[in-house]
Each structure stands twice: as structure tokens, then as C-alpha cells.
Design a protein around this motif. Structure first.
Motif, PDB file in Angstrom:
ATOM      1  N   GLU A  85     -11.154  -2.697 -21.312  1.00 22.27           N
ATOM      2  CA  GLU A  85     -10.021  -2.408 -20.437  1.00 22.27           C
ATOM      3  C   GLU A  85     -10.473  -1.573 -19.237  1.00 22.27           C
ATOM      4  O   GLU A  85     -10.128  -1.863 -18.094  1.00 22.27           O
ATOM      5  N   THR A 110     -12.528  -3.705 -16.882  1.00 23.77           N
ATOM      6  CA  THR A 110     -11.684  -4.633 -16.112  1.00 23.77           C
ATOM      7  C   THR A 110     -10.992  -3.901 -14.971  1.00 23.77           C
ATOM      8  O   THR A 110     -10.908  -4.423 -13.860  1.00 23.77           O
ATOM      9  N   ALA A 146      -6.903  -9.454  -5.919  1.00 23.89           N
ATOM     10  CA  ALA A 146      -7.933  -9.034  -6.876  1.00 23.89           C
ATOM     11  C   ALA A 146      -7.509  -9.432  -8.288  1.00 23.89           C
ATOM     12  O   ALA A 146      -8.309  -9.974  -9.063  1.00 23.89           O
ATOM     13  N   ALA A 147      -6.221  -9.201  -8.589  1.00 25.13           N
ATOM     14  CA  ALA A 147      -5.698  -9.552  -9.917  1.00 25.13           C
ATOM     15  C   ALA A 147      -5.765 -11.061 -10.132  1.00 25.13           C
ATOM     16  O   ALA A 147      -6.095 -11.538 -11.222  1.00 25.13           O
ATOM     17  N   LEU A 185     -11.393  -4.697 -11.019  1.00 27.64           N
ATOM     18  CA  LEU A 185     -10.259  -4.971 -10.108  1.00 27.64           C
ATOM     19  C   LEU A 185     -10.353  -4.101  -8.857  1.00 27.64           C
ATOM     20  O   LEU A 185     -10.094  -4.567  -7.754  1.00 27.64           O
ATOM     21  N   GLU A 207      -3.816  -7.085  -1.113  1.00 26.62           N
ATOM     22  CA  GLU A 207      -5.143  -6.715  -1.595  1.00 26.62           C
ATOM     23  C   GLU A 207      -5.173  -6.630  -3.126  1.00 26.62           C
ATOM     24  O   GLU A 207      -6.065  -7.156  -3.779  1.00 26.62           O
ATOM     25  N   LYS A 208      -4.160  -5.970  -3.651  1.00 24.79           N
ATOM     26  CA  LYS A 208      -4.095  -5.751  -5.099  1.00 24.79           C
ATOM     27  C   LYS A 208      -3.879  -7.057  -5.845  1.00 24.79           C
ATOM     28  O   LYS A 208      -4.579  -7.344  -6.814  1.00 24.79           O
ATOM     29  N   VAL A 256      -4.567  -5.206 -18.301  1.00 24.87           N
ATOM     30  CA  VAL A 256      -4.945  -4.530 -17.046  1.00 24.87           C
ATOM     31  C   VAL A 256      -4.384  -5.324 -15.855  1.00 24.87           C
ATOM     32  O   VAL A 256      -3.853  -4.743 -14.900  1.00 24.87           O
ATOM     33  N   SER A 304      -1.729  -4.279 -12.890  1.00 28.87           N
ATOM     34  CA  SER A 304      -2.032  -4.499 -11.471  1.00 28.87           C
ATOM     35  C   SER A 304      -0.900  -5.282 -10.792  1.00 28.87           C
ATOM     36  O   SER A 304      -0.527  -4.979  -9.653  1.00 28.87           O
ATOM     37  N   LEU A 356     -12.900  -5.602  -6.646  1.00 31.93           N
ATOM     38  CA  LEU A 356     -12.375  -6.780  -5.929  1.00 31.93           C
ATOM     39  C   LEU A 356     -11.465  -6.352  -4.776  1.00 31.93           C
ATOM     40  O   LEU A 356     -11.510  -6.936  -3.691  1.00 31.93           O
ATOM     41  N   GLU A 357     -10.649  -5.301  -5.015  1.00 32.83           N
ATOM     42  CA  GLU A 357      -9.778  -4.790  -3.942  1.00 32.83           C
ATOM     43  C   GLU A 357     -10.619  -4.214  -2.807  1.00 32.83           C
ATOM     44  O   GLU A 357     -10.320  -4.429  -1.630  1.00 32.83           O
ATOM     45  N   SER A 401     -12.097  -6.953  -0.746  1.00 32.48           N
ATOM     46  CA  SER A 401     -11.088  -7.518   0.139  1.00 32.48           C
ATOM     47  C   SER A 401     -10.870  -6.604   1.358  1.00 32.48           C
ATOM     48  O   SER A 401     -10.796  -7.087   2.495  1.00 32.48           O
TER      49      SER A 401
END
Lengths: 197, 373
Positions: free
Chosen positions: B150, B153, A175-176, B157, A171-172, A149, A153, B160-161, B164
Motif C-alpha cells: 500500500e 503504491t 496518475a490513478a 502514485l 494530475e491526480k 490506494v 486517490s 506519476l503525479e 505529469s
């Protein structure tokens, strides 16, 4: 005949003096507009959005003042011209500032992309280095799926980066990165626990 | 030299000058007042509405305001091209007034949306964080299928984005990301819950197996080993009474019954010790070999082969043991039950060949273990 000619000239002179004292500052308008366009091209509307909008507002205000003068019999463009020159100067500064901020974000994303790619590779390596066979192989399946995943990303962030969308890419990728770091920690902890025994 | 004045010329010139001056004054007086105040007011109203984030929360309406302002400016320019007395700024003033009224209304709307969005976002954050926390505490210790991990996750993500974007005050984008995160995390949690609930459908059977084993132990006054997968422990009973509870480690895919060789699952059911293996007979310190596969396992395996659930060349597996070398802190075996060596010493000493070993998913109800609501 001379008298008539003289009177005509006088009348024309007066008319010009009264109605067209100020010349339309087209060159200043064009210069200010071009400076704002350059700032926009440099990404000021994205990277220093508030500043950019304030400069655009200032240009609009100057143009309003020009139209106001154009509406009058006695025109005076001194004030809007001064404002247009300020706009031009501010837009030039914004161009430089936007370029700097954009470069900073770009570097940040580039570095994060590198870090996450390295960390994903490191995590994959940790997974392969983890005891095989009876110990722990299947326990790492979930992490492998999480890494998949993260890789997706990273690929998405790279596409955004390549198309110049650094803010969204940031931003992406951030997070990754957070997720990759947590997997790395988890993996190292698990391996440390195992090797202690 | 005496200057000769042409008084006629001076009179006519002066008269013309005053005539033009008067004409200019008349034109100024009678020409329509430019809409500067209204237009400037409209621009300021748009800027004020932008400060209230109308451009973020109501982008289409905000764009319409800008469009109206630009149209008004174009009209003003066009009017200025006309002869002074022919100019008409009424429409421009109306447009500017409309902008001011609309911008104020939009600002109020944006403030309401902003407040709602802020509280909505905070609620959304709370909900997702609860989902994540629940998933992490419950499902991260359970070997749920890979596709669920998966999905979860991916959701995390997005969360988390969104976080932010929220930090950067990009509330609309944060909301969008959180909605995606929420949808995915909810689906993952719901599927993981279904998976767990379906596993606990066998709870009554597990209780029966344990009760029967304890009754037999009480009647025969012998040892019985109960392995509780969810409690991650191995309980040693004598005469139906609990004597010891030891931490146990299982196979990574410990949920569910063992179906075939290599599935890393620990079998479930009633077994017995068939061989005791001392230090030099096993690489895992000491071991108690159990009779997996038993009759029931063989029948199920054969049924699965027949109905196509398993490939015909599958192997049922074997060599399931209670052995030492445990205490690693995670499930790592290929389906065996690993104990710490000092605990293995105790069990090894107490247990003899023929001792019953009952392996169950849990001795407690699912509702006693987790709050899945």
C-alpha cells in the motif's frame, strides 16, 4: 465691464485649452479592468496563464501611459485609450478561451474519474471472479491493497474536482488511471494464464 | 459698414494670451519629468524575470516586486494629484530603479534555481525510478506485507503525479510530488529490505538442512527432494547428486514458515513422503503427501499458542503435498508445491514413501540473489 468679462473668459478658455485638453478615460480604464476581472473569474489565470499575464501587463502599460499624460501640462490620452480598448477586447477573448479550456479539462477529468471508477469496480470484480479457495485468493491481496490506494486517490481527485481545481484533479486522476490500467492488465494476464491451464 | 476695432481690448487679450502661454511653457519646463521610462522599465524587468520563472521559484520575492511596482504606481497617481510644480517623482524613480535591479538579480537566481531544480528533478526521477524498478523486480515477486504494498503504491502514485507536473513544466510542483514519492518509496523499499534480510537470518540453518540431506542421500544411495522457494524449483537428487530440477509453484504467502491452517504458506524444514496419491486419489493429477506437521512444527505451533502469537482456536493445518497441475506461472496453492504434470510423472516414478523432502527458503545467499545496496 463687458471688456473685463470678455478678458476673463478668454483667460479661462486659454487655461482650459492648455492644461486640460484630454479628459481622463476613466470609463475605458474601468471597462478594461472589468474585462480582466471577468477573464480571471473564468480561470484565464490558470488555464491560459501566459496569455492572461500578457493582457494584465498591457493594462499596466496603458495605465502607466495615462499617468504619464496626467503628469504633463498638455495631456493626450488617445494612445492609452486605444490600448485600453485592445486590452478589453483581448480580455474578452481570453474569457471565452479560458472557459473553453476549463471546460475541456473539466470534461477530461470527469471522464477520467468515470473511467477510473469503472476500472476500479472492474478490477474488484475480476478479483472476486478469480478462482476462489485454493487458487489465487491470497495472491490478489496485494492488488486489493493497491486498489484501496487508487480509491483514495480518486476520492481526493473528486474533492479537487468539486472545488473547481480541475488542473490538480487532472494530475491526480491521470496518475490513478495509469496505475488502475496496469493492475487491470496484470489481473487479466494472471487470469488468462490460469484459465489456459 | 465699417468695423470699429477696439485696439485696447485686442492688446490686452493678446498680452494675456502670451502671458498664459508663457506661464504654461514655464510650468512645463520647470515641472518635474514624469517617471514613465523608469516605471515602464520596472514593469518590463518584472515581465522578463517572470519569463525566467521567478514567480515559480521565488514566489515571495516576486510578490514583493509586484507590491513595490503597485506602490510606485499609487505614489505616481498621488503625485499627479498635486500642483504641477509641487510634484516630486524622485521616490517613484528610486522605487522603479530598485525593482529593475532586484528583478535582474532575481532572474539570475531563478535561472540558477531552475538549472539546479532541473538537474535535481532529473536526479530525483532517476533515483525514484531505480527504487521503483528495484521494488518491482525484487519485491513484487515476494509476498511482502500488505501495508508495504500500500505504501509503495502511494509512493508510485506521487511519482506519476510528479511526472505529469514535470511534463507540464510545473517544476516546483513536480519537485514537491517527487519528494513525497521518494520519501514513501524509500521507506517502503527499506522496510521490504528489512523483511527480506530478517527472513534470510535462517540461511545457515537452510544450508545445514540441505547439506545433511545430501550427505545422507549419498551415504544411503537414495533419492532426496530439495524445494528451493526463492529459486521456485524442486530439485531431485540421487546419491547426493543432482538429477533433475523442476519449476515449482507454491502458496501465495510463500515467504516464511507455515504457522497455521489457511496462511497460504509453504512449510520449511525436513519432511518425508508419507503417501503417494495416484490420479484418482487427488484432484491435482498426482500427489506426494508429506508429514507436515512434523514434531518441530507441532512444538513451534504449541509455543505460539502459549505465548499468544496465535489464537487458541488456531489449527496447525496439514495435507501439504507435492502435486501436479502446476505451470500456471504464479504461486497459487494453499501451501503445497505444484509441479507441471509431466514433471510430476517423473518425480512420482522416482520417489517412494519415506523419501526425504527438504523445503528451504533458499539455497543461495541473499547477496547472491539480489543486490540490495
Amino acid at each position: 465691464m463687458k471688456k473685463i468679462f470678455g478678458l476673463g473668459l478668454l483667460a479661462l478658455g486659454l487655461a482650459v485649452m492648455l492644461s486640460g485638453c484630454g479628459k481622463l478615460p476613466q470609463a475605458d480604464i474601468d471597462a478594461a479592468t472589468a474585462a480582466i476581472d471577468s477573464a480571471k473569474m473564468a480561470g484565464a489565470n490558470v488555464y491560459i496563464a501566459e496569455e492572461f499575464v500578457a493582457i494584465e501587463d498591457s493594462l499596466k502599460s496603458a495605465i502607466e501611459k495615462i499617468e504619464q499624460q496626467k503628469s504633463k501640462m498638455f495631456k493626450n490620452f488617445a494612445e492609452p485609450v486605444k490600448q485600453l480598448q485592445e486590452v478589453k477586447m483581448l480580455a474578452a477573448e481570453a474569457t471565452k478561451k479560458a472557459a473553453t479550456v476549463k471546460e475541456q479539462v473539466k470534461q477530461e477529468v470527469q471522464s477520467a474519474l468515470g473511467e477510473v471508477t469503472t476500472m476500479v469496480a472492474e478490477n474488484k470484480d475480476l478479483i472476486t471472479k478469480a478462482p476462489k479457495g485454493k487458487e489465487g485468493k491470497a495472491a490478489l491481496e496485494a492488488m486489493q491493497s493497491e486498489l484501496g490506494v487508487i480509491e483514495t486517490s480518486v476520492a481526493e481527485a473528486t474533492t479537487l474536482f468539486d472545488s473547481g481545481e480541475f488542473m490538480t484533479a487532472k494530475e491526480k486522476i491521470m496518475a490513478a488511471k495509469e496505475k488502475a490500467v496496469s493492475i487491470n492488465t496484470e489481473l487479466k494476464d494472471a487470469i488468462a494464464k490460469y484459465t489456459r491451464k | 459698414m465699417r468695423i470699429k476695432y477696439n485696439y485696447t481690448f485686442i492688446y490686452i487679450a493678446s498680452g494675456l494670451f502670451f502671458l498664459i502661454l508663457c506661464l504654461a511653457l514655464i510650468l512645463t519646463c520647470f515641472s518635474p519629468k514624469p517617471p514613465y521610462t523608469s516605471i515602464a522599465g520596472a514593469r518590463e524587468a518584472i515581465a522578463a524575470s517572470r519569463y525566467k520563472k521567478t514567480n515559480k521559484y521565488l514566489p515571495a520575492e516576486y510578490a514583493r516586486l509586484i507590491e513595490t511596482y503597485d506602490s510606485a504606481m499609487i505614489k505616481w497617481k498621488c503625485e499627479n494629484e498635486k500642483f504641477l510644480l509641487k510634484r516630486n517623482y524622485a521616490e517613484i524613480k528610486n522605487m522603479a530603479d530598485t525593482i529593475i535591479v532586484s528583478a535582474e538579480a532575481l532572474s539570475k537566481k531563478a535561472v540558477t534555481i531552475g538549472n539546479n531544480l532541473d538537474s535535481l528533478l532529473r536526479n530525483e526521477f532517476k533515483t525514484i525510478e531505480e527504487h521503483i524498478s528495484r521494488y518491482d523486480t525484487i519485491f513484487s515477486i515476494i509476498p511482502v506485507p500488505a501495508e508495504l504494498t500500500e505504501k509503495y503504491t502511494r509512493g508510485k502514485l506521487f511519482y506519476l503525479e510528479g511526472r505529469s507536473a514535470f511534463v507540464n513544466n510545473e517544476l516546483s510542483r513536480a519537485f514537491e510530488k517527487l519528494q513525497q514519492a521518494s520519501k514513501i518509496c524509500r521507506e517502503a523499499t527499506s522496510k521490504a529490505k528489512e523483511y527480506l534480510v530478517s527472513y534470510f537470518d535462517q540461511y545457515d540453518n537452510w544450508v545445514k538442512l540441505v547439506d545433511d540431506a545430501l550427505k545422507t542421500s549419498a551415504r544411503r544411495k537414495n533419492y532426496v527432494i530439495i524445494v528451493d522457494k526463492f529459486a521456485r524449483n524442486c530439485q531431485v537428487y540421487f546419491s547426493g547428486k543432482l538429477k533433475y530440477t523442476f519449476e515449482a509453484e507454491l502458496g501465495p504467502r510463500w515467504i516464511g514458515d507455515k504457522r497455521h491452517k489457511g496462511d497460504n504458506a509453504t512449510p520449511e524444514g525436513k519432511y518425508q513422503v508419507i503417501k503417494k496419491l495416484g490420479p484418482k486419489q487427488t484432484k491435482y493429477y498426482k500427489a506426494l503427501l508429506i508429514n507436515y506437521p512434523n514434531e518441530e512444527d507441532r512444538k513451534r505451533f504449541s509455543d505460539e499458542i502459549q505465548n499468544g502469537s496465535l489464537p487458541v482456536n488456531s489449527d496447525i493445518g496439514g495435507l501439504i503435498e507435492i502435486h501436479g497441475d502446476g505451470g500456471k506461472g504464479f504461486h497459487w496453492t494453499n501451501g503445497c508445491i505444484a509441479l507441471k504434470n509431466r514433471n510430476m510423472d517423473n518425480v512420482f516414478r522416482m520417489v517412494s514413501v519415506g523419501t526425504p523432502v527438504v523445503i528451504v527458503g533458499s539455497t543461495k545467499k541473499l547477496t547472491e540473489l539480489f543486490n540490495l545496496e
